[in-house]
Scaffold this motif. Structure first.
Motif, PDB file in Angstrom:
ATOM      1  N   ILE A  54       0.843  -1.199   0.000  1.00  0.00           N
ATOM      2  CA  ILE A  54       0.000   0.000   0.000  1.00  0.00           C
ATOM      3  C   ILE A  54       0.878   1.248   0.000  1.00  0.00           C
ATOM      4  O   ILE A  54       2.053   1.194   0.354  1.00  0.00           O
ATOM      5  CB  ILE A  54      -0.944   0.031   1.228  1.00  0.00           C
ATOM      6  CG1 ILE A  54      -0.155   0.054   2.539  1.00  0.00           C
ATOM      7  CG2 ILE A  54      -1.902  -1.146   1.190  1.00  0.00           C
ATOM      8  CD1 ILE A  54      -1.005   0.255   3.773  1.00  0.00           C
ATOM      9  N   GLU A  55       0.281   2.349  -0.409  1.00  0.00           N
ATOM     10  CA  GLU A  55       0.985   3.633  -0.350  1.00  0.00           C
ATOM     11  C   GLU A  55       0.901   4.185   1.059  1.00  0.00           C
ATOM     12  O   GLU A  55      -0.124   4.071   1.724  1.00  0.00           O
ATOM     13  CB  GLU A  55       0.351   4.632  -1.314  1.00  0.00           C
ATOM     14  CG  GLU A  55       0.609   4.321  -2.760  1.00  0.00           C
ATOM     15  CD  GLU A  55       0.058   5.393  -3.688  1.00  0.00           C
ATOM     16  OE1 GLU A  55      -0.180   6.535  -3.232  1.00  0.00           O
ATOM     17  OE2 GLU A  55      -0.138   5.072  -4.864  1.00  0.00           O
ATOM     18  N   GLU A  56       1.997   4.800   1.506  1.00  0.00           N
ATOM     19  CA  GLU A  56       2.058   5.430   2.817  1.00  0.00           C
ATOM     20  C   GLU A  56       2.715   6.797   2.677  1.00  0.00           C
ATOM     21  O   GLU A  56       3.404   7.066   1.687  1.00  0.00           O
ATOM     22  CB  GLU A  56       2.891   4.584   3.791  1.00  0.00           C
ATOM     23  CG  GLU A  56       2.205   3.322   4.243  1.00  0.00           C
ATOM     24  CD  GLU A  56       1.204   3.571   5.354  1.00  0.00           C
ATOM     25  OE1 GLU A  56       0.401   4.517   5.237  1.00  0.00           O
ATOM     26  OE2 GLU A  56       1.227   2.821   6.325  1.00  0.00           O
ATOM     27  N   ARG A  84      -4.182   0.592   8.968  1.00  0.00           N
ATOM     28  CA  ARG A  84      -3.994   1.260   7.677  1.00  0.00           C
ATOM     29  C   ARG A  84      -4.439   0.351   6.529  1.00  0.00           C
ATOM     30  O   ARG A  84      -5.083   0.803   5.575  1.00  0.00           O
ATOM     31  CB  ARG A  84      -2.525   1.666   7.506  1.00  0.00           C
ATOM     32  CG  ARG A  84      -2.212   2.334   6.205  1.00  0.00           C
ATOM     33  CD  ARG A  84      -2.862   3.712   6.072  1.00  0.00           C
ATOM     34  NE  ARG A  84      -2.475   4.290   4.801  1.00  0.00           N
ATOM     35  CZ  ARG A  84      -3.334   4.742   3.894  1.00  0.00           C
ATOM     36  NH1 ARG A  84      -4.627   4.743   4.131  1.00  0.00           N
ATOM     37  NH2 ARG A  84      -2.897   5.222   2.752  1.00  0.00           N
ATOM     38  N   GLU A  87      -8.113   0.412   6.377  1.00  0.00           N
ATOM     39  CA  GLU A  87      -8.559   1.689   5.819  1.00  0.00           C
ATOM     40  C   GLU A  87      -8.472   1.672   4.292  1.00  0.00           C
ATOM     41  O   GLU A  87      -9.420   2.049   3.593  1.00  0.00           O
ATOM     42  CB  GLU A  87      -7.677   2.806   6.392  1.00  0.00           C
ATOM     43  CG  GLU A  87      -8.013   4.197   5.946  1.00  0.00           C
ATOM     44  CD  GLU A  87      -7.038   5.206   6.554  1.00  0.00           C
ATOM     45  OE1 GLU A  87      -6.394   5.930   5.773  1.00  0.00           O
ATOM     46  OE2 GLU A  87      -6.922   5.249   7.795  1.00  0.00           O
ATOM     47  N   VAL A  88      -7.342   1.211   3.760  1.00  0.00           N
ATOM     48  CA  VAL A  88      -7.158   1.154   2.305  1.00  0.00           C
ATOM     49  C   VAL A  88      -8.128   0.143   1.689  1.00  0.00           C
ATOM     50  O   VAL A  88      -8.718   0.396   0.634  1.00  0.00           O
ATOM     51  CB  VAL A  88      -5.691   0.815   1.950  1.00  0.00           C
ATOM     52  CG1 VAL A  88      -5.528   0.600   0.456  1.00  0.00           C
ATOM     53  CG2 VAL A  88      -4.761   1.924   2.430  1.00  0.00           C
ATOM     54  N   GLU A  91     -11.449   1.719   1.398  1.00  0.00           N
ATOM     55  CA  GLU A  91     -11.464   2.703   0.309  1.00  0.00           C
ATOM     56  C   GLU A  91     -11.649   2.027  -1.048  1.00  0.00           C
ATOM     57  O   GLU A  91     -12.284   2.568  -1.937  1.00  0.00           O
ATOM     58  CB  GLU A  91     -10.159   3.509   0.293  1.00  0.00           C
ATOM     59  CG  GLU A  91      -9.998   4.465   1.452  1.00  0.00           C
ATOM     60  CD  GLU A  91      -8.592   5.064   1.524  1.00  0.00           C
ATOM     61  OE1 GLU A  91      -7.760   4.803   0.621  1.00  0.00           O
ATOM     62  OE2 GLU A  91      -8.324   5.784   2.499  1.00  0.00           O
ATOM     63  N   HIS A  92     -11.077   0.837  -1.206  1.00  0.00           N
ATOM     64  CA  HIS A  92     -11.113   0.123  -2.487  1.00  0.00           C
ATOM     65  C   HIS A  92     -12.191  -0.956  -2.546  1.00  0.00           C
ATOM     66  O   HIS A  92     -12.347  -1.602  -3.577  1.00  0.00           O
ATOM     67  CB  HIS A  92      -9.746  -0.505  -2.774  1.00  0.00           C
ATOM     68  CG  HIS A  92      -8.676   0.505  -3.021  1.00  0.00           C
ATOM     69  ND1 HIS A  92      -8.411   1.018  -4.266  1.00  0.00           N
ATOM     70  CD2 HIS A  92      -7.826   1.129  -2.176  1.00  0.00           C
ATOM     71  CE1 HIS A  92      -7.436   1.902  -4.182  1.00  0.00           C
ATOM     72  NE2 HIS A  92      -7.063   1.990  -2.920  1.00  0.00           N
ATOM     73  N   SER A  95      -9.278  -5.880  -0.210  1.00  0.00           N
ATOM     74  CA  SER A  95      -7.816  -5.813  -0.300  1.00  0.00           C
ATOM     75  C   SER A  95      -7.242  -6.708  -1.395  1.00  0.00           C
ATOM     76  O   SER A  95      -6.027  -6.845  -1.512  1.00  0.00           O
ATOM     77  CB  SER A  95      -7.188  -6.171   1.054  1.00  0.00           C
ATOM     78  OG  SER A  95      -7.581  -7.459   1.455  1.00  0.00           O
TER      79      SER A  95
END
Length: 120
Positions: A54-56, A84, A87-88, A91-92, A95
């Motif tokens: 994931i992006e951080e 986190r 959370e991601v 959002e998507h 996972s």
């Protein structure tokens, strides 16, 4: 090592309301017989490594070494990563697009099964 398959019992978790009351729904073995070797209700214990990419956001001046030190050896708690990742994923929608799983090893190869699970 080859292990004997568990016997289908009266209270076996493979006996389902949608199936016959005296046989495993998944392998069609009768009460008193051994489950088939490919019966999905018979399990073993394994260790799996899950990886999430994931992006951080981190301080701009941090190097690769500083980022990895912070996440692996400092007071930063890995539970923060779980939050986190969740959370991601939210959002998507899930996972699946950024997660992989890898078998690490077999912990216990003994064929096992649970007892009947009530659907009431």
């Amino acid at each position: 090592m080859t292990h004997a398959m568990p016997t289908v019992l009266v209270d076996d978790d493979g006996i389902r309301p949608a199936g016959k009351p005296d046989e495993c729904f998944y392998c069609q073995r009768k009460v008193g017989e051994q489950h088939q070797p490919d019966c999905v209700i018979v399990t073993k214990r394994v260790r799996i490594r899950y990886s999430f990419t994931i992006e951080e956001t981190v301080p701009h001046h941090w190097t690769k070494e500083q980022i990895e030190f912070h996440r692996n050896y400092s007071t930063w708690c890995a539970d923060n990563a779980i939050d986190r990742i969740s959370e991601v994923a939210n959002e998507h929608g899930c996972s699946c697009g950024f997660a992989t799983a890898e078998l690490v090893d077999v912990v216990d190869d003994t064929p096992t099964r649970k007892r009947h699970i009530s659907f009431k």
